[in-house]
Motif scaffolding. Structure first.
Motif, PDB file in Angstrom:
ATOM      1  N   TYR A  12       0.828  -1.206   0.000  1.00  7.02           N
ATOM      2  CA  TYR A  12       0.000   0.000   0.000  1.00  7.02           C
ATOM      3  C   TYR A  12       0.864   1.259   0.000  1.00  7.02           C
ATOM      4  O   TYR A  12       0.498   2.273  -0.600  1.00  7.02           O
ATOM      5  CB  TYR A  12      -0.955  -0.006   1.199  1.00  7.02           C
ATOM      6  CG  TYR A  12      -2.307  -0.592   0.870  1.00  7.02           C
ATOM      7  CD1 TYR A  12      -3.458   0.163   0.964  1.00  7.02           C
ATOM      8  CD2 TYR A  12      -2.432  -1.908   0.439  1.00  7.02           C
ATOM      9  CE1 TYR A  12      -4.701  -0.370   0.651  1.00  7.02           C
ATOM     10  CE2 TYR A  12      -3.658  -2.457   0.117  1.00  7.02           C
ATOM     11  CZ  TYR A  12      -4.793  -1.676   0.224  1.00  7.02           C
ATOM     12  OH  TYR A  12      -6.007  -2.214  -0.108  1.00  7.02           O
ATOM     13  N   PHE A 126      -3.064   6.124   2.711  1.00  3.65           N
ATOM     14  CA  PHE A 126      -3.646   4.779   2.808  1.00  3.65           C
ATOM     15  C   PHE A 126      -3.907   4.434   4.271  1.00  3.65           C
ATOM     16  O   PHE A 126      -3.367   5.049   5.191  1.00  3.65           O
ATOM     17  CB  PHE A 126      -2.761   3.720   2.146  1.00  3.65           C
ATOM     18  CG  PHE A 126      -1.471   3.410   2.873  1.00  3.65           C
ATOM     19  CD1 PHE A 126      -1.417   2.433   3.865  1.00  3.65           C
ATOM     20  CD2 PHE A 126      -0.294   4.072   2.541  1.00  3.65           C
ATOM     21  CE1 PHE A 126      -0.230   2.138   4.522  1.00  3.65           C
ATOM     22  CE2 PHE A 126       0.906   3.785   3.182  1.00  3.65           C
ATOM     23  CZ  PHE A 126       0.933   2.817   4.176  1.00  3.65           C
ATOM     24  N   LEU A 307      -7.124   2.802   0.091  1.00  2.01           N
ATOM     25  CA  LEU A 307      -6.275   3.786  -0.565  1.00  2.01           C
ATOM     26  C   LEU A 307      -7.084   5.078  -0.691  1.00  2.01           C
ATOM     27  O   LEU A 307      -8.248   5.049  -1.092  1.00  2.01           O
ATOM     28  CB  LEU A 307      -5.839   3.319  -1.957  1.00  2.01           C
ATOM     29  CG  LEU A 307      -4.697   2.301  -2.023  1.00  2.01           C
ATOM     30  CD1 LEU A 307      -4.548   1.787  -3.460  1.00  2.01           C
ATOM     31  CD2 LEU A 307      -3.394   2.906  -1.538  1.00  2.01           C
TER      32      LEU A 307
END
Length: 312
Positions: A12, A126, A307
């Protein structure tokens, strides 16, 4: 620390094009050391307990010495002691840049605080949030989404939120094997709670110590050790009365009741997790709920991942 969870955080970070992670509720900093030494990420550790922060810093320095012997260096995490509460945003240093918001042990309202920080900060890119200790949630932490607040008016009792913390997979495995006798612990705990309420009516749900090998020790020693860090005391005759023996002899009925109770664990946890994801949807985000490992390993096996959308 699950490798899969670490890989999720790192992936991420790459997807969001940031190399920084804010670990909220960082505790002793175990996650931060993995991320800085193994993956080279920058980490800021935030916790409300000063001793946790100081211990985390010492553990990092000790590990740094050991890794330096093999030529491995890392950037030291930043450590911040901060009392967190809903509605109070975590202040990020101006030069910190973009970052991901991570929490792998978000007790009670810390989960909602984590999500709120992710939503409110423009620099956060994120979210990785693993919930736990749902019974510590306040009315400010649940429900979060307007749908449950306005349309459903859903409220959960302390007992319901406590049930959501249990892993039904672990319980089923014990029922299927000879380990079912270890479930007598529920009867020991229920009996002790009865005695506490009878003698100390204002001390219900007191934090008690866990007791190993409780079956071999018997109820009297179990009660002494469980109450070890409290100021509550009982005489032997109180712990060995016919009334107590009668309750302990019905341990199997407690196990049956607890089995029926734990069947609701997944349902209640689902309600809590969906509340958090619905809140994120209401804020223009697109979260996912992901099982990061088998519930037999730990009941804390669900992560909310997100996200940051470019436009809310």
């Amino acid at each position: 620390m699950g490798v899969h969870l670490l890989q999720i955080i790192v992936s991420y970070a790459h997807l969001s094009k940031t190399e920084r992670v804010m670990d909220i509720g960082s505790g002793l900093g175990h996650l931060s050391r993995y991320l800085v030494f193994q993956y080279g990420l920058d980490v800021i550790c935030v916790d409300s307990v000063p001793t946790f922060i100081s211990s985390a810093e010492k553990l990092y320095e000790n590990m740094k010495i050991e890794f330096s012997k093999i030529g491995l260096e890392s950037k030291k995490p930043e450590y911040i002691t901060l009392k967190l509460d809903l509605g109070i945003n975590v202040e990020v240093p101006m030069d910190y840049g973009t970052f991901g918001v991570v929490g792998i042990h978000t007790c009670g309202d810390l989960g909602p605080i984590l999500i709120d920080t992710f939503v409110s900060s423009q620099e956060s890119k994120f979210l990785v949030s693993v919930g736990c200790c749902y019974m510590k949630l306040t009315d400010k932490g649940f429900p979060m989404c307007e749908f449950l607040k306005q349309d459903c008016h859903l409220q959960l009792s302390y007992e319901a939120k406590e049930v959501a913390c249990h892993a039904i997979e672990q319980y089923i495995d014990k029922l299927k094997t000879s380990d079912y006798k270890k479930l007598k612990i529920h009867c020991f705990r229920a009996t002790l709670e009865f005695l506490i309420f009878k003698k100390y009516p204002n001390r219900r749900k007191a934090g008690l110590c866990s007791v190993k090998d409780f079956e071999e020790k018997g109820f009297v020693i179990y009660a002494r050790e469980a109450l070890g860090k409290t100021d509550m005391t009982f005489e032997d005759w109180e712990l060995e009365s016919d009334e107590v023996e009668g309750m302990l002899s019905q341990w199997w009925r407690v196990v049956v009741f607890y089995s029926l109770r734990v069947l609701l664990a997944n349902v209640i946890e689902t309600a809590i997790l969906l509340d958090r994801t619905l809140y994120l949807f209401e804020q223009g985000q697109s979260p996912n709920i992901v099982p990061i490992f088998d519930g037999r390993i730990s009941p804390r096996n669900f992560a909310i991942l997100c996200l940051k959308s470019k436009s809310n």
